[in-house]
Design an enzyme around this catalytic site. Structure first.
Site, PDB file in Angstrom:
ATOM      1  N   HIS A  33      -3.652  -5.532  -0.710  1.00 37.37           N
ATOM      2  CA  HIS A  33      -3.338  -6.206   0.604  1.00 37.37           C
ATOM      3  C   HIS A  33      -3.394  -7.611   1.242  1.00 37.37           C
ATOM      4  O   HIS A  33      -4.259  -8.179   0.813  1.00 37.37           O
ATOM      5  CB  HIS A  33      -4.166  -5.322   2.842  1.00 37.37           C
ATOM      6  N   GLU A  40      -2.073  -9.292   3.670  1.00 34.38           N
ATOM      7  CA  GLU A  40      -2.327 -10.342   4.747  1.00 34.38           C
ATOM      8  C   GLU A  40      -4.496  -9.914   5.322  1.00 34.38           C
ATOM      9  O   GLU A  40      -4.245 -10.777   5.328  1.00 34.38           O
ATOM     10  CB  GLU A  40      -1.636  -9.468   6.084  1.00 34.38           C
ATOM     11  N   CYS A  66       0.346  -1.428   0.438  1.00 36.93           N
ATOM     12  CA  CYS A  66      -0.189  -0.074   0.153  1.00 36.93           C
ATOM     13  C   CYS A  66       0.976   1.421  -0.223  1.00 36.93           C
ATOM     14  O   CYS A  66       1.206   1.786  -0.930  1.00 36.93           O
ATOM     15  CB  CYS A  66      -1.232  -0.049   0.588  1.00 36.93           C
TER      16      CYS A  66
END
EC number: 4.1.3.27
Length: 531
Positions: free
Chosen positions: A170, A172, A84
Site C-alpha cells: 500500500h 498510500e 493490492c
C-alpha cells in the site's frame, strides 16, 4: 496532473488513496466495482489524461465486480495502476497465478527490494512498505517485469509497453515511508508517451538468420500477431523460419504467454484441477479419447477444465463432439466455472477466449503445413490449470513441450505420444516426459503397466461427430467396447497419477468400475442441460 478513475473494490483504503492523490493535485473520480464496465469505459473516454487505478479490496480478483472485464478491455489502451487486490488482478489478467501467501498480513511493515528503475528510481532500497494481504501473485508471465520482491514473493510488476503496473503493498499508507513520491513517479511513468519504434524488425531478422528467439522476443512477436499488427507475409516468414529450424521451448512459451495475456478471462479456482488434451494432427481419426476421459475423470472425483477447438485434421474435434451432445460451446466463463465446481468438468471453446487468433488464420490456411500454432492449443487454456496431460502428434515434440510446460510454471504434467497417436495408448509403448516440481523425467509405459489388455489401433477408429457421439454414449453408459474402455482407462489412470495417485493399475481398475456403472454419462447430460 492526471485524471484518475479510481475503481473502489469496496475497501476503506480507497479513500486514503484518493486523499493522497488529490493532495498532489490530481483529479480523482471514484466508482464502485458493481458499476457496469461499459459505463466506466465511457466515463474514461471523456477524460483528458485518463488513468485507471484499481483499489485494494477483500476477496479474490475474479469476484471483484467489473475489474477483470475492465482489465481485459482496457490494458494497452490507457495507463492502469493496481494496488493490492488491483495488483493481483493485473497478474491474473496477464496470465499469472494468484494464491495463498502462506500468512495473513494486516498492517505489517516490510522492507522490499526493487530494481531502482522507472517508478522506483531514486527511492530507498530496501524500501519500507505496508502490507495488508493474504494472497500473492506468482508464475508471472514474461510480458510483466517483476520490479520489486520480498523473500521471493512478488511485490510489484510493470508492463512498459502497455503502461500497466501493480503494487502488492500500500503506497498510500504511512508505513510506506516514500509512498507519496512513489505514487507521483508511478503516475509520471504511466503518462509517458512511448516513442514509436519498429521493435519487431530485429526479431524478424533473427528468425531469418535461423537464430533462436528469447522468450521475451517471442512474447513480443506473438503479442503483435494477436493484436493484428503483423503483416501476413511477415507472419508467414516467421512461422516458416521457426518450423525449418525447429521451435525452441522458450519460443513456444513466449507465444503461449502472449496468447494467454490476450485471452478473455476465466475465474481460476484455487482447488487442484487439470486439463487433458491433445495437439491433434496425428491423422489417426480415432474416437475422442481425451474428451471422453474428461467426463470419466470427473466421475472419478477429479476436476477437469478442458480447452478445445473444432477439428483441424480429423473428422471430429472435441468441440464438434460436444456440439453433437448438445453442449453449449458459447457458455460464459461464470457458468463454465460453476460447472467445474459442481460437475467436476467444463469445456472452454478456444475461439471464444482467443479472439486474436483470427488474425493468424488466413496465413495458417495458406501455408497448409504444421506450424508453432499446432502445438499452442494445449498450452493456452485460459483457466491456467496447474496440472495437465498433453498428447502430441510427434515423438520429437514430447520433451520440448514438457520443457515448455516447465517454463510456463506448471506444477505437474505429462506429455505423451504413442504409436502415432497424441495420447496414451495400448497398441504401442507410450513415450512420456513427466514434469513434477520443476524436474522432468522421461520413461515409457505399456499396457502391462496399467494392467490392461493391448488392443490394435484400428479398434479405436472414429467417424463423424454424430458417429463418435453414439460410440461415446454407449461407452459412458457402461455399454462400450472393451478397446474403448481400455483406452479411456489408461488416459484417466495417467491423469490420476498427476493428482498424486501413483498406482496406475489401481487407477485403471477404478476407472473401469466407474465406466461400467454409467455415472460418467450423467456428467454429459448435466452439462448439456446447463445450456
Amino acid at each position: 496532473m492526471a485524471d484518475i478513475l479510481l475503481l473502489d473494490n469496496i475497501d476503506s483504503f480507497t479513500w486514503n488513496l484518493a486523499d493522497q492523490l488529490r493532495t498532489n493535485g490530481h483529479n480523482v473520480v471514484i466508482y464502485r466495482n458493481h458499476i457496469p464496465a461499459q459505463t466506466l469505459i465511457d466515463r474514461l473516454a471523456t477524460m483528458k489524461n485518463p488513468v485507471l487505478m484499481l483499489s485494494p479490496g477483500p476477496g479474490v480478483p475474479s469476484e471483484a465486480g467489473c475489474m477483470p472485464e475492465l482489465l481485459t478491455r482496457l490494458r494497452g489502451k490507457l495507463p492502469i495502476i493496481g494496488i493490492c487486490l488491483g495488483h493481483q488482478a493485473i497478474v491474473e489478467a496477464y496470465g499469472g497465478y494468484v494464491g495463498q501467501a502462506g500468512e495473513i498480513l494486516h498492517g505489517k511493515a516490510s522492507s522490499i527490494e526493487h530494481d531502482g528503475q522507472a517508478m522506483f528510481a531514486g527511492l530507498a532500497n530496501p524500501l519500507p512498505v505496508a502490507r495488508y494481504h493474504s494472497l500473492v501473485g506468482s508464475n508471472v508471465p514474461a510480458g510483466l517485469t517483476i520490479n520489486a520482491h520480498f523473500n521471493g514473493m512478488v511485490m510489484a510488476v510493470r508492463h512498459d509497453a502497455d503502461r500497466v503496473c501493480g503494487f502488492q503493498f500500500h503506497p498510500e499508507s504511512i508505513l510506506t515511508t516514500q509512498g507519496a513520491r512513489l505514487l507521483e513517479q508511478t503516475l509520471a511513468w504511466a503518462q509517458q508517451k512511448l516513442e514509436p519504434t519498429n521493435t519487431l524488425q530485429p526479431i524478424l531478422e533473427k528468425l531469418y538468420q535461423a537464430q533462436t528467439l528469447t522468450q521475451q522476443e517471442s512474447h513480443q512477436l506473438f503479442s503483435a500477431v494477436v493484436r493484428g499488427e503483423l503483416k501476413p507475409e511477415q507472419l508467414a516468414a516467421a512461422l516458416v523460419s521457426m518450423k525449418i529450424r525447429g521451435e525452441h521451448p522458450n519460443e513456444i512459451a513466449g507465444a503461449a504467454t502472449a496468447l494467454l495475456e490476450n485471452a478473455a478471462p476465466f475465474p481460476r479456482p484455487e482447488y487442484l484441477f487439470a486439463d487433458i488434451v491433445g495437439t491433434g494432427g496425428d491423422g489417426s481419426n480415432s474416437i475422442n479419447i481425451s474428451t471422453a476421459s474428461a467426463f470419466v475423470a470427473a466421475a472419478c472425483g477429479l476436476k477437469v477444465a478442458k480447452h478445445g477447438n473444432r477439428s483441424v485434421s480429423s473428422k471430429s474435434g472435441s468441440s464438434d463432439l460436444l456440439a453433437a451432445f448438445g453442449i453449449n460451446l458459447d457458455m460464459n466463463a461464470d457458468k463454465s466455472r460453476q460447472a467445474l465446481d459442481e460437475l467436476g468438468v467444463c469445456f472452454l471453446f478456444a475461439p471464444k477466449y482467443h479472439t486474436g487468433l483470427r488474425h493468424a488464420m488466413p496465413v495458417r490456411q495458406q501455408l497448409k503445413t504444421r506450424t508453432l500454432f499446432n502445438v499452442l492449443g494445449p498450452l493456452i487454456n485460459p483457466a491456467h490449470p496447474p496440472l495437465a496431460l498433453i498428447g502430441v502428434y510427434s515423438p520429437e515434440l514430447v520433451l520440448p513441450i514438457a520443457e515448455t510446460l516447465r517454463v510456463l510454471g506448471y506444477q505437474r504434467a505429462a506429455v505423451v505420444h504413442s504409436g502415432g497417436m497424441d495420447e496414451v495408448s495400448l497398441h504401442a509403448p507410450t513415450i512420456v516426459a513427466e514434469l513434477h516440481d520443476g524436474e522432468i523425467k522421461s520413461y515409457q509405459l505399456t499396457a502391462e503397466d496399467f494392467g490392461l489388455t493391448p488392443y490394435h489401433q484400428d479398434q479405436l477408429a472414429g467417424g463423424t461427430p454424430e458417429e463418435n457421439r453414439d460410440i461415446l454414449t454407449r461407452l459412458l453408459q457402461g455399454k462400450g467396447d472393451a478397446a474403448h474402455e481400455a483406452a479411456v482407462a489408461a488416459n484417466v489412470a495417467m491423469l490420476m497419477r498427476l493428482h498424486g495417485q501413483e498406482d496406475l493399475k489401481a487407477n485403471a481398475q477404478t476407472v473401469l468400475d466407474v465406466l461400467r456403472n454409467g455415472t460418467a454419462y450423467d456428467r454429459v447430460t448435466a452439462l448439456a442441460a446447463r445450456g
